[in-house]
Design an enzyme around this catalytic site. Structure first.
Site, mmCIF file in Angstrom:
data_model
loop_
_atom_site.group_PDB
_atom_site.id
_atom_site.type_symbol
_atom_site.label_atom_id
_atom_site.label_comp_id
_atom_site.label_asym_id
_atom_site.label_seq_id
_atom_site.Cartn_x
_atom_site.Cartn_y
_atom_site.Cartn_z
ATOM 1 N N GLU A 8 1.077 -0.610 0.001
ATOM 2 C CA GLU A 8 -0.363 -0.381 0.629
ATOM 3 C C GLU A 8 1.282 1.475 -0.387
ATOM 4 O O GLU A 8 1.352 1.294 0.697
ATOM 5 C CB GLU A 8 -0.661 0.055 1.141
ATOM 6 N N CYS A 39 -2.237 9.210 2.505
ATOM 7 C CA CYS A 39 -1.894 8.529 1.040
ATOM 8 C C CYS A 39 -3.157 8.789 0.143
ATOM 9 O O CYS A 39 -2.582 9.330 -0.907
ATOM 10 C CB CYS A 39 -1.083 6.763 1.076
#
Length: 484
Positions: free
Chosen positions: A252, A286
């Site tokens: 990720e 993110c």
């Protein structure tokens, strides 16, 4: 439970110092107060942790699935009973606000509740065979041992997001938190699952850094999966290293989310959603909206309202309940942001709001009239800095949104929901949200990125798939006929 009590390694069910001669000082990013010092783990500690996880996994295999479920549910109860202490840790270690802490704790509880169902979902299949008198059985089994490397921004959640599903699926786990979040991303989680009643050694936490252990955490022969959350550059290295050693990487990584506002959108609602999408936890997420794309007919109106909204966000002490923007995690991040802002201005971006930077306190900056070729539009802005980009047509908006090596999240605001959905389908991203924020994570919905934003999908059935494997066992009830 307080942060000082969690300043040890957690290996094979024991709280002890690491074997390294080096120490790690865990500092409050707001005031540089020393929270706790760790004696770092070395390569031998990593080895001990992986061996402990492998041994304990065999014991975990023998635990009744309903008892496993109960253990994981007890972890949620422990968090609920210590929520105020955990909130204080998130504020002190991460510079997170109370709002951020509540958000993160809620995510953690939900993902553990979902993982608690995994022991009862280890379903297999019986399939027919091309051979007479034969039966094919597919068993879903744990992958083995999982190595988890977590980041500093949402460390409590982003560690648990791998740890809890991996445990629920029957694996042993070794967790290496980021050196800026060793407690909330590491030893706190060890304590929670220890109190919940997992077997000794099933979950291990090693607090160290790459200077001390190099690539040993990934290269160790025991783990079958390496789950990493962090930057794309580091993720690329870890992914390649994992594959080289025949381990599955689960990555990720970074993002460069586009927040698109069409001329028929509710501008006031879009202003609030865009502010939340960029400035939650100082923009250190993110999924944060790096690029706000606004149709030209409403560009000036949106710009004025957005600048007014962002200017109203209180910057300061994260312990103050009114604070929205606290410190970034370290001086390096602040210096990088300062350099990126100046680079954007030098390239022609207009700073309609230019926040001061003092130490780790970074006030909001809005760069307007950013073009797609500028570094500010291409690189991930991991802080309270945002780009405004005008566009003429929907086609142009899609082109700008796709002009990035990332593909994690996004948002589209429009009065025509189906038009928004059709537009969303054309954007190369793992997740995108119509009339919502870019920051979304739900426990049963597939989460993950495209392009350089990662590999694999997390949450719900997808996490169950990622942390298990399938074993084919066939049974011949008769005897085969052989050609020779």
């Amino acid at each position: 439970m307080d942060i000082q009590s969690l300043g040890k390694q957690f290996i094979n069910g024991e709280w002890r110092d690491g074997q390294s001669s080096r120490t790690l000082d865990n500092l409050n990013p707001y005031n540089d107060e020393l929270l706790v010092s760790f004696k770092m783990a070395d390569v031998s500690d990593v080895d001990s942790a992986y061996k402990a996880a492998l041994r304990a996994k065999e014991e975990w295999d023998r635990v009744n699935p309903y008892k496993k479920r109960d253990i994981l549910e007890r972890a949620v109860h422990y968090i609920e009973n210590h929520e105020e202490a955990i909130t204080d840790m998130i504020i002190d270690e991460l510079g997170g606000t109370r709002l951020k802490a509540a958000f993160e704790i809620g995510l953690v509880k939900n993902i553990i509740k979902e993982a608690a169902t995994f022991p009862l979902r280890m379903e297999g299949k019986i399939l027919p065979s091309t051979e007479d008198g034969k039966e094919n059985r597919l068993y879903r089994i744990p992958a083995g041992v999982v190595g988890v490397i977590s980041p500093f921004n949402f460390p409590f959640f982003l560690s648990v997001k791998s740890v809890a599903p991996a445990l629920g699926a029957g694996n042993g786990v070794v967790l290496k938190p980021h050196e800026d979040s060793p407690v909330t991303g590491g030893t706190l989680i060890g304590k929670i699952f220890e109190e919940a009643g997992i077997p000794k050694g099933l979950l291990n936490v090693v607090v160290t850094d790459i200077q001390e252990i190099g690539d040993a955490f990934v290269e160790h022969p025991i783990p079958r999966i390496i789950s990493f959350t962090g930057s794309t550059s580091v993720g690329s290295h870890i992914g390649q290293l994992a594959v080289k050693h025949f381990k599955k990487p689960l990555l990720e990584l970074g993002g460069n989310s586009a927040f698109i506002i069409l001329e028929d959108a509710d501008i006031d609602y879009a202003v609030n959603a865009a502010a939340f999408s960029r400035f939650t936890h100082q923009g250190q997420i993110c999924m944060s909206a790096n690029r706000i794309l606004v149709q030209k007919s409403i560009y000036k109106e949106f710009m004025a309202k957005y600048a007014e909204k962002v200017s109203s966000l209180k910057v300061g002490d994260p312990r103050d309940p009114e604070t929205i923007i606290g410190p970034v995690i370290n001086i390096r991040q602040a210096e990088n942001l300062q350099a990126m802002v100046q680079k954007g201005i030098d390239a022609g971006a207009v700073p309609i709001l230019k926040g001061a930077i003092s130490g780790k306190m970074v006030e909001p900056t809005i760069l307007a009239d950013v073009t797609a070729d500028m570094a500010a539009a291409q690189d991930e802005l991991f802080g309270p800095v945002v780009c405004l980009m005008p566009f003429e047509t929907e086609e142009e908006a899609v082109e700008i949104a796709n002009n990035t090596r990332f593909g994690l999240s996004g948002a589209i605001h429009t009065a025509n929901l189906e038009k928004g959905v059709q537009m969303a389908k054309r954007i190369h991203t793992g997740m995108i949200h119509v009339n919502d924020v870019t920051i979304n994570d739900e426990p049963i919905v597939a989460f993950g990125g495209e392009k350089q934003s990662g590999l694999g999908r997390m949450n719900g059935e997808w996490s169950l798939d990622e942390f298990t494997t399938l074993q084919w066992i066939s049974v011949n009830f008769g005897q085969r006929t052989f050609p020779y």
